[in-house]
Design a protein around this motif. Structure first.
Motif, PDB file in Angstrom:
ATOM      1  N   PHE A 224       0.852  -1.192   0.000  1.00  0.00           N
ATOM      2  CA  PHE A 224       0.000   0.000   0.000  1.00  0.00           C
ATOM      3  C   PHE A 224       0.886   1.238   0.000  1.00  0.00           C
ATOM      4  O   PHE A 224       1.922   1.271   0.665  1.00  0.00           O
ATOM      5  N   ALA A 225       0.451   2.258  -0.705  1.00  0.00           N
ATOM      6  CA  ALA A 225       1.088   3.576  -0.636  1.00  0.00           C
ATOM      7  C   ALA A 225       0.026   4.589  -0.237  1.00  0.00           C
ATOM      8  O   ALA A 225      -1.140   4.480  -0.647  1.00  0.00           O
ATOM      9  N   ALA A 226       0.402   5.557   0.570  1.00  0.00           N
ATOM     10  CA  ALA A 226      -0.516   6.620   0.993  1.00  0.00           C
ATOM     11  C   ALA A 226      -0.201   7.883   0.202  1.00  0.00           C
ATOM     12  O   ALA A 226       0.963   8.288   0.095  1.00  0.00           O
ATOM     13  N   LYS A 227      -1.237   8.469  -0.375  1.00  0.00           N
ATOM     14  CA  LYS A 227      -1.063   9.706  -1.149  1.00  0.00           C
ATOM     15  C   LYS A 227      -2.347  10.515  -1.111  1.00  0.00           C
ATOM     16  O   LYS A 227      -3.433   9.973  -1.321  1.00  0.00           O
ATOM     17  N   ASP A 228      -2.230  11.785  -0.777  1.00  0.00           N
ATOM     18  CA  ASP A 228      -3.382  12.689  -0.732  1.00  0.00           C
ATOM     19  C   ASP A 228      -4.495  12.168   0.181  1.00  0.00           C
ATOM     20  O   ASP A 228      -5.689  12.290  -0.137  1.00  0.00           O
ATOM     21  N   GLY A 229      -4.096  11.571   1.302  1.00  0.00           N
ATOM     22  CA  GLY A 229      -5.081  11.076   2.256  1.00  0.00           C
ATOM     23  C   GLY A 229      -5.785   9.807   1.837  1.00  0.00           C
ATOM     24  O   GLY A 229      -6.771   9.403   2.462  1.00  0.00           O
TER      25      GLY A 229
END
Length: 205
Positions: free
Chosen positions: A96-101
């Motif tokens: 998983f990657a987190a981006k822009d919430g």
């Protein structure tokens, strides 16, 4: 957190004249290893994704050995990244990657869906955290708020350091990953869900 165990169920259906309802069942239970401590270092390799990613097979166990032998002692995992830079999964984990919430992860059918991956998606839905089923692209690494891998033995494991596998050690460029409050929140939610769903059992040896 209480200690966790995992079990393996094998069913032996021999080619005999028995009915298909006749088979031997074996159950193996072992204590899960401790969750790795930071810093968590993960490599990524330019590698074609699995031919049949939805099936856990011995063929993949053999195919991934070429990457396993290239892992450094401190590496926790190797991510599969295709020539277009799309991140699929780890050798034994989901990514998983987190981006822009939001949380980004590979679309269903393109990777082997794991138990912990499904739990992350479930708790994220309960907390109105958007999950986008789209391959994170390594070219957008600088835009990520953080990243993590999931597996039964590692639960939710935030990545601290990331690098691309190279032919020589001198070519390796270590990237320090951002530590995302969103990922820490998801990690806490998953551990809480694991405890809530756990059932204590007594084992006699």
């Amino acid at each position: 957190m209480t200690e966790e165990i995992r079990n393996k169920l094998d069913i032996n259906m021999e080619e005999t004249n028995k009915q298909l309802t006749d088979f031997d069942t074996y159950c193996f239970i072992e204590k899960l290893p401790p969750i790795p401590s930071p810093p968590i270092c993960v490599a990524f390799a330019r590698h074609q994704p699995r031919h049949d990613p939805t099936v856990k097979s011995t063929i993949w166990v053999r195919e991934r050995q070429e990457l396993e032998v290239r892992m450094k002692k401190e590496d926790n995992e190797v991510l599969l990244v295709d020539p277009e830079g799309r991140v699929f999964e780890g050798l034994s984990s989901n990514f998983f990657a987190a981006k822009d919430g939001k949380l980004y992860t590979a679309p269903p059918g393109s990777v082997l869906e794991g138990t912990m991956q499904k739990m992350v998606i479930t708790v994220a839905g309960e907390q109105q955290i958007p999950v986008v089923f789209e391959h994170p692209n390594i070219s957008e690494l600088s835009l990520w708020e953080g990243a993590f891998i999931t597996s039964t033995s590692r639960a939710v494991l935030p990545i601290d350091e990331l690098y691309e596998m190279q032919e020589t050690e001198s070519q390796v460029k270590l990237i320090t990953m951002k530590q995302s409050p969103l990922i820490q929140k998801v990690k806490a939610l998953v551990f809480k869900a694991m405890e809530d769903k756990s059932i204590p059992i007594a084992i006699s040896i």
